[in-house]
Design a protein around this motif. Structure first.
Motif, mmCIF file in Angstrom:
data_model
loop_
_atom_site.group_PDB
_atom_site.id
_atom_site.type_symbol
_atom_site.label_atom_id
_atom_site.label_comp_id
_atom_site.label_asym_id
_atom_site.label_seq_id
_atom_site.Cartn_x
_atom_site.Cartn_y
_atom_site.Cartn_z
ATOM 1 N N ARG A 199 -7.536 -3.814 -0.184
ATOM 2 C CA ARG A 199 -8.376 -3.941 1.114
ATOM 3 C C ARG A 199 -9.392 -5.041 1.122
ATOM 4 N NH1 ARG A 199 -7.870 1.741 0.711
ATOM 5 N NH2 ARG A 199 -10.108 1.956 -0.240
ATOM 6 N N SER A 257 0.821 -1.338 0.112
ATOM 7 C CA SER A 257 0.052 0.029 0.018
ATOM 8 C C SER A 257 0.886 1.408 -0.094
ATOM 9 C CB SER A 257 -0.974 -0.011 1.395
ATOM 10 O OG SER A 257 -1.864 1.029 1.075
ATOM 11 N N LEU A 317 -6.353 0.127 -4.754
ATOM 12 C CA LEU A 317 -6.296 0.222 -3.344
ATOM 13 C C LEU A 317 -7.502 -0.476 -2.780
ATOM 14 C CD1 LEU A 317 -4.897 3.622 -2.406
ATOM 15 C CD2 LEU A 317 -3.707 1.432 -2.084
#
Length: 559
Positions: free
Chosen positions: A467, A357, A463
């Motif tokens: 997650r 990340s 992103l």
């Protein structure tokens, strides 16, 4: 003639010592078989049971009793509870209550073994063999090994009893026992050291009960030996603790047992006077062992909170190292217990996802402005990610030397796939996308608003997928895994739409297309490659949970 007699006695004594050592070794091996087999086959279920029943100190106490009764090892329960406290998923106060219950649970094992169970030995071994061969399933194999282990423990006790009957008449043994008579402190220390060497208080208590039955020691010495065995049983977990936080629980358990032993020591004569004539010596040893653990539990259960705060102050959490790629949770003690080791590997895997990340965010910043320090930072994080990934892979390779259950082996494979895919995604960010961003900037060209908007869209979607991948991996969430695979089509459409629009704007400017247009197209392709590796995390979860993959993708497909 006398020389021949001495030779015969020497051989006889040597044979007895060999028989004694063999019986003790068989007793320890049977205990190891039970604990290892049940942890391998049902460790995850036991861990989940413990996690659900630790809401208050009394439930924690009962859970400790129950799980120790199943595993027949308070040391195994100590390692389990210590891993929870070190991970922060279990508060220290209920963990201390678990250990109070584990101490009681070990006494139940001793009581079970103290009965005359001669007929049970062949039945357990035979039944264990049948169950082991009944079905090719880890649960049946583990249950069968546990039954065989219990049978071996009972057989060892039978051999031990027969050997001790012969040993009690030897002059050397009587001299040793006479040396312990009347000196309770020395007797306590001898039992402490013996238990530390054997790593099993259950085995040593059973040995003391067998010795007491032969009449080679008085009742007070036998009870002092029991106190020493209780202290010695808490030492292995203290020695194996690898961090300050991990030492809190085993040190707390050791302090409780030591304080209890010191408190009981002055009253041994009184206990023998009032109880010794009412029960046999073996029963006195077993009942005293049980009473000792029960009294400690009733006294200390009300002080687990203050005691936990004292231990937390005495053993503060250590500061984490500054090196990003150094593993923080790959504790070697977890290698012996599969589900603890898997939990450690999962925690490190989440750190690798955090690194990915960070790299994604820094790459996007690099697309907006040229800053060599950002490119350097991306490469440094990638190197740390590679180091951490290698450490996790090595840890998984060493995990479960005694074998893994089917579910644990599948989970280990999921962790491995997660780590490998995260590492590959990081390599693309560091080696390809970072290079493309710096190449465009060095030509004094910046990405225009259209290009940045499309890169931003891809960045946000990736992103989101990362997650979702963590959710599917950590929670073993089938729905999240299927959604993650479905998002591959979203990324494909974003790439195709951006590519078409970009091609239209450069159709008439072929010189610009030759360099600038090619870089942007390669950026789109590499972002899709990154997403491919993130989405690949979902496939092992879907396979294990019996879901359906809703596209034609495979593990080895090219992006």
């Amino acid at each position: 003639m006398s020389l021949n007699a001495v030779s015969i006695n020497t051989v006889s004594g040597t044979t007895l010592l060999i028989n004694l050592a063999g019986a003790i070794a068989l007793l320890l091996w049977g205990s190891h078989m039970i604990s290892t087999a049940l942890q391998r086959g049902f460790g995850t279920q036991l861990r989940n049971f413990m996690g659900r029943h630790l809401k208050n100190r009394w439930m924690a106490l009962l859970s400790g009793i129950g799980i120790t009764g199943i595993l027949q090892s308070s040391t195994a329960v100590s390692l389990m509870a210590t891993s929870f406290t070190a991970a922060g998923t279990l508060s220290l106060a209920p963990a201390l209550a678990v250990m109070l219950g584990a101490n009681i649970g070990s006494t139940l094992v001793v009581q079970l073994m103290s009965f005359n169970t001669a007929i049970a030995i062949p039945l357990l071994v035979l039944g264990g063999f049948v169950v082991f061969k009944l079905r090719d399933h880890s649960g049946f194999e583990s249950a069968g090994c546990a039954m065989i282990g219990l049978g071996l423990m009972l057989l060892a006790l039978s051999l031990l009893s027969g050997t001790l009957c012969h040993i009690e008449s030897t002059p050397v043994f009587n001299a040793v026992m006479q040396g312990l008579q009347g000196d309770t402190l020395i007797a306590l220390m001898v039992a402490l050291v013996l238990t530390l060497i054997c790593h099993s208080s259950v085995a040593v208590i059973l040995l003391i009960a067998s010795l007491a039955t032969t009449g080679v020691m008085n009742a007070q010495t036998a009870l002092a030996l029991v106190l020493g065995a209780n202290i010695g049983g808490a030492l292995p977990s203290v020695i194996n603790a690898g961090s300050q936080v991990a030492r809190r629980l085993p040190v707390g358990n050791l302090l409780v047992r030591t304080l209890g032993a010191l408190a009981f020591l002055p009253f041994l004569t009184l206990i023998v006077t009032h109880v010794g004539n009412k029960v046999s010596m073996a029963q006195l040893v077993v009942y005293f062992h049980t009473a000792f653990s029960l009294v400690l539990a009733l006294i200390f259960i009300g002080f687990t909170g203050p005691f936990a705060r004292f231990l937390e102050q005495r053993f503060p959490e250590e500061e984490r190292g500054t090196e990003l790629g150094m593993p923080l949770y790959l504790d070697e003690a977890g290698l012996d217990i599969a589900y603890i080791g898997l939990s450690n590997a999962v925690r490190e895997s989440l750190r690798s996802a955090d690194m990915l990340s960070i790299m994604l965010d820094r790459v996007f910043v690099l697309f907006q402005k040229l800053d060599q320090s950002i490119a350097t930072e991306i490469h440094q994080v990638d190197q740390s990610l590679d180091l951490l990934s290698a450490a996790i892979r090595a840890y998984l390779a060493d995990l479960g030397q005694d074998g893994l259950s089917d579910s644990d082996a599948d989970r280990a494979q999921e962790i491995l796939m997660f780590v490998i895919n995260v590492e590959h995604a990081g390599d693309i960010l560091a080696s390809s996308l970072t290079q493309l961003a710096t190449r465009r900037s060095r030509r004094s060209e910046v990405f225009n608003e259209f290009e940045l908007n499309n890169i931003r869209l891809l960045h946000w979607e990736i992103l989101t997928s990362l997650r979702m991948a963590v959710t599917a991996f950590l929670g073993e969430d089938l729905h999240a895994a299927q959604q993650l695979v479905a998002r591959k089509e979203v990324i494909r459409q974003l790439e195709a739409s951006a590519s078409r629009e970009h091609f239209k704007t450069l159709r008439e400017d072929k010189n610009a297309w030759a360099e600038s247009g090619d870089i942007f197209q390669r950026v789109l392709r590499d972002y899709r490659r990154v997403h491919h590796h993130i989405a690949a995390v979902a496939y092992p979860v879907i396979d294990r949970l019996g879901g359906v993959v809703k596209d034609n993708a495979t593990y080895g497909e090219s992006a």
